[in-house]
Design an enzyme around this catalytic site. Structure first.
Site, PDB file in Angstrom:
ATOM      1  N   ASP A  22       0.995  -1.100   0.158  1.00  0.00           N
ATOM      2  CA  ASP A  22      -0.072  -0.016   0.084  1.00  0.00           C
ATOM      3  C   ASP A  22       1.019   1.218  -0.117  1.00  0.00           C
ATOM      4  O   ASP A  22       2.038   1.356   0.467  1.00  0.00           O
ATOM      5  CB  ASP A  22      -0.713   0.002   1.129  1.00  0.00           C
ATOM      6  CG  ASP A  22      -2.035   1.086   1.134  1.00  0.00           C
ATOM      7  OD1 ASP A  22      -2.397   1.243  -0.060  1.00  0.00           O
ATOM      8  OD2 ASP A  22      -2.720   1.057   2.049  1.00  0.00           O
ATOM      9  N   ASN A  70     -10.970  -2.676  -4.898  1.00  0.00           N
ATOM     10  CA  ASN A  70     -10.333  -1.835  -6.048  1.00  0.00           C
ATOM     11  C   ASN A  70     -11.055  -1.525  -7.257  1.00  0.00           C
ATOM     12  O   ASN A  70     -10.792  -0.557  -7.878  1.00  0.00           O
ATOM     13  CB  ASN A  70      -9.079  -2.550  -6.275  1.00  0.00           C
ATOM     14  CG  ASN A  70      -8.031  -2.526  -5.139  1.00  0.00           C
ATOM     15  OD1 ASN A  70      -7.206  -3.142  -4.949  1.00  0.00           O
ATOM     16  ND2 ASN A  70      -8.279  -1.325  -4.229  1.00  0.00           N
ATOM     17  N   GLU A 201       1.571 -13.477  12.592  1.00  0.00           N
ATOM     18  CA  GLU A 201       2.310 -12.225  13.105  1.00  0.00           C
ATOM     19  C   GLU A 201       1.874 -11.052  12.166  1.00  0.00           C
ATOM     20  O   GLU A 201       1.977 -11.397  11.002  1.00  0.00           O
ATOM     21  CB  GLU A 201       4.025 -12.529  13.589  1.00  0.00           C
ATOM     22  CG  GLU A 201       4.133 -13.550  14.395  1.00  0.00           C
ATOM     23  CD  GLU A 201       3.616 -13.138  15.697  1.00  0.00           C
ATOM     24  OE1 GLU A 201       3.865 -12.157  16.242  1.00  0.00           O
ATOM     25  OE2 GLU A 201       3.286 -14.161  16.346  1.00  0.00           O
TER      26      GLU A 201
HETATM   27  C1  IPE Z   1      -5.632  -2.687  -0.086  1.00  0.00           C
HETATM   28  O1  IPE Z   1      -5.133  -1.484  -0.263  1.00  0.00           O
HETATM   29  C2  IPE Z   1      -5.380  -3.441  -1.551  1.00  0.00           C
HETATM   30  C3  IPE Z   1      -4.077  -3.808  -1.894  1.00  0.00           C
HETATM   31  C4  IPE Z   1      -2.858  -3.304  -1.472  1.00  0.00           C
HETATM   32  C5  IPE Z   1      -4.156  -4.277  -3.314  1.00  0.00           C
HETATM   33  P1  IPE Z   1      -6.206  -0.364  -0.295  1.00  0.00           P
HETATM   34  O2  IPE Z   1      -5.291   0.837  -0.595  1.00  0.00           O
HETATM   35  O3  IPE Z   1      -7.265  -0.696  -1.590  1.00  0.00           O
HETATM   36  O4  IPE Z   1      -7.078  -0.326   0.939  1.00  0.00           O
HETATM   37  P2  IPE Z   1      -7.741   0.549   1.665  1.00  0.00           P
HETATM   38  O5  IPE Z   1      -8.945   0.998   0.878  1.00  0.00           O
HETATM   39  O6  IPE Z   1      -6.850   1.881   2.069  1.00  0.00           O
HETATM   40  O7  IPE Z   1      -8.440  -0.049   3.027  1.00  0.00           O
HETATM   41  C1  IPE Z   2      -1.624   0.322  -3.325  1.00  0.00           C
HETATM   42  O1  IPE Z   2      -1.272   1.765  -3.375  1.00  0.00           O
HETATM   43  C2  IPE Z   2      -1.811  -0.186  -4.834  1.00  0.00           C
HETATM   44  C3  IPE Z   2      -3.166  -0.606  -5.030  1.00  0.00           C
HETATM   45  C4  IPE Z   2      -4.292  -0.707  -4.210  1.00  0.00           C
HETATM   46  C5  IPE Z   2      -3.520  -1.456  -6.302  1.00  0.00           C
HETATM   47  P1  IPE Z   2      -2.746   2.787  -3.376  1.00  0.00           P
HETATM   48  O2  IPE Z   2      -2.792   2.933  -5.026  1.00  0.00           O
HETATM   49  O3  IPE Z   2      -3.554   2.140  -2.530  1.00  0.00           O
HETATM   50  O4  IPE Z   2      -1.945   4.004  -2.752  1.00  0.00           O
HETATM   51  P2  IPE Z   2      -2.558   4.945  -1.492  1.00  0.00           P
HETATM   52  O5  IPE Z   2      -2.891   4.032  -0.453  1.00  0.00           O
HETATM   53  O6  IPE Z   2      -3.620   5.712  -2.210  1.00  0.00           O
HETATM   54  O7  IPE Z   2      -1.519   5.821  -1.146  1.00  0.00           O
HETATM   55 MG    MG Z   3      -3.858   2.306  -0.568  1.00  0.00          MG
END
Ligand code: IPE
Ligand code: IPE
Ligand code: MG
Length: 234
Positions: A22, A70, A201
């Site tokens: 993330d 997503n 963990e």
């Molecule tokens: C979790 O991240 C999904 C992936 C890393 C693929 P998100 O960015 O989608 O999660 P939320 O929405 O912050 O919980």
């Molecule tokens: C994780 O990065 C990638 C996916 C969820 C596919 P994000 O796109 O969620 O990045 P943030 O959380 O907005 O920074």
């Molecule tokens: Mg994210």
């Protein structure tokens, strides 16, 4: 390199690590770059970490790449993510295949466009007999969806018990989950491996995914060796 994290006698050695990758968007935002660049840099982090996992001798590395939630993102971002996945498979498959990596997909990936489904299935077939690290990529993955699918299959076969459900999960052929890492400072599971994490963990780090390196993985595994897992006993 594997020796660096080799656990001493009585220390834990992780077999299966999962990562919620993330922070791509925030990484890009901090630099006033488009989110797509954050995702591109995220793919580079995947490459580093897969190599690291192999060198560290992990049996399985599970990466959360696209969740069932997503789909709520704007269409252009979804399509950027899909083309990055395609390009990643096309560019890195030969290296994986040669390095003994077995590629596995968890999640309902068949919901993707036929072209991507075909590519992913070809990649899985090509590496199916590899016996090194298993790289499990979670695509259109949601733990609740996975458990519902598993329970449906288990019910069709007989009584539902924790064991019969576990045997039908997408991860059934992987070692038990030892360590779950989430980058970017968020402290939640976002529908990832809820069942498998029962006694895993957890490690939450503020590092944004595009900045994550093989050294971060190595440090996480070192930290894991000192954890005391009790599984409810004493
Ligand atoms: C979790 O991240 C999904 C992936 C890393 C693929 P998100 O960015 O989608 O999660 P939320 O929405 O912050 O919980
Ligand atoms: C994780 O990065 C990638 C996916 C969820 C596919 P994000 O796109 O969620 O990045 P943030 O959380 O907005 O920074
Ligand atoms: Mg994210």
């Amino acid at each position: 390199m594997a020796k660096d994290v080799k656990a001493g006698e009585g220390e834990l050695r992780a077999r299966h690590v999962a990562i919620i990758m993330d922070g791509n968007g925030r990484w890009a935002k901090k630099r006033l770059l488009p989110r797509a660049v954050g995702h591109q840099r995220g793919v580079e982090a995947v490459r580093r970490v897969v190599r690291g996992a192999r060198e560290l001798g992990l049996e399985a590395l599970t990466l959360y790449a696209f969740s069932t939630e997503n789909w709520r993102r704007p269409e252009d971002e979804i399509s950027d993510l899909m083309s990055l996945m395609k390009r990643f498979i096309l560019s890195d498959l030969d290296e994986f295949a040669a390095a003994g990596v077995r590629l596995k997909i968890i999640g309902d990936y068949k919901a993707f466009k036929p072209e991507l489904v075909e590519l992913v299935e070809g990649a899985m077939a090509k590496t199916a007999h590899n016996t090194g690290t298993t790289l499990a990529v979670a695509l259109n993955y949601g733990s609740q969806d996975e458990i519902a699918r598993a329970a449906t299959r288990a019910a069709a076969k007989g009584p539902i018990t924790p064991e019969t459900i576990a045997a039908e999960l997408d991860t059934a052929d992987l070692p038990p989950l030892d360590l779950l890492i989430r980058t970017s400072g968020e402290v939640r599971l976002s529908n990832f491996l809820l069942w498998q994490a029962a006694y895993a963990e957890m490690l939450f780090t503020d590092v944004l995914w595009p900045d994550f390196t093989a050294d971060h993985l190595r440090d996480a595994l070192s930290a894991f060796t000192t954890r005391e897992r009790r599984y409810g006993g004493r």
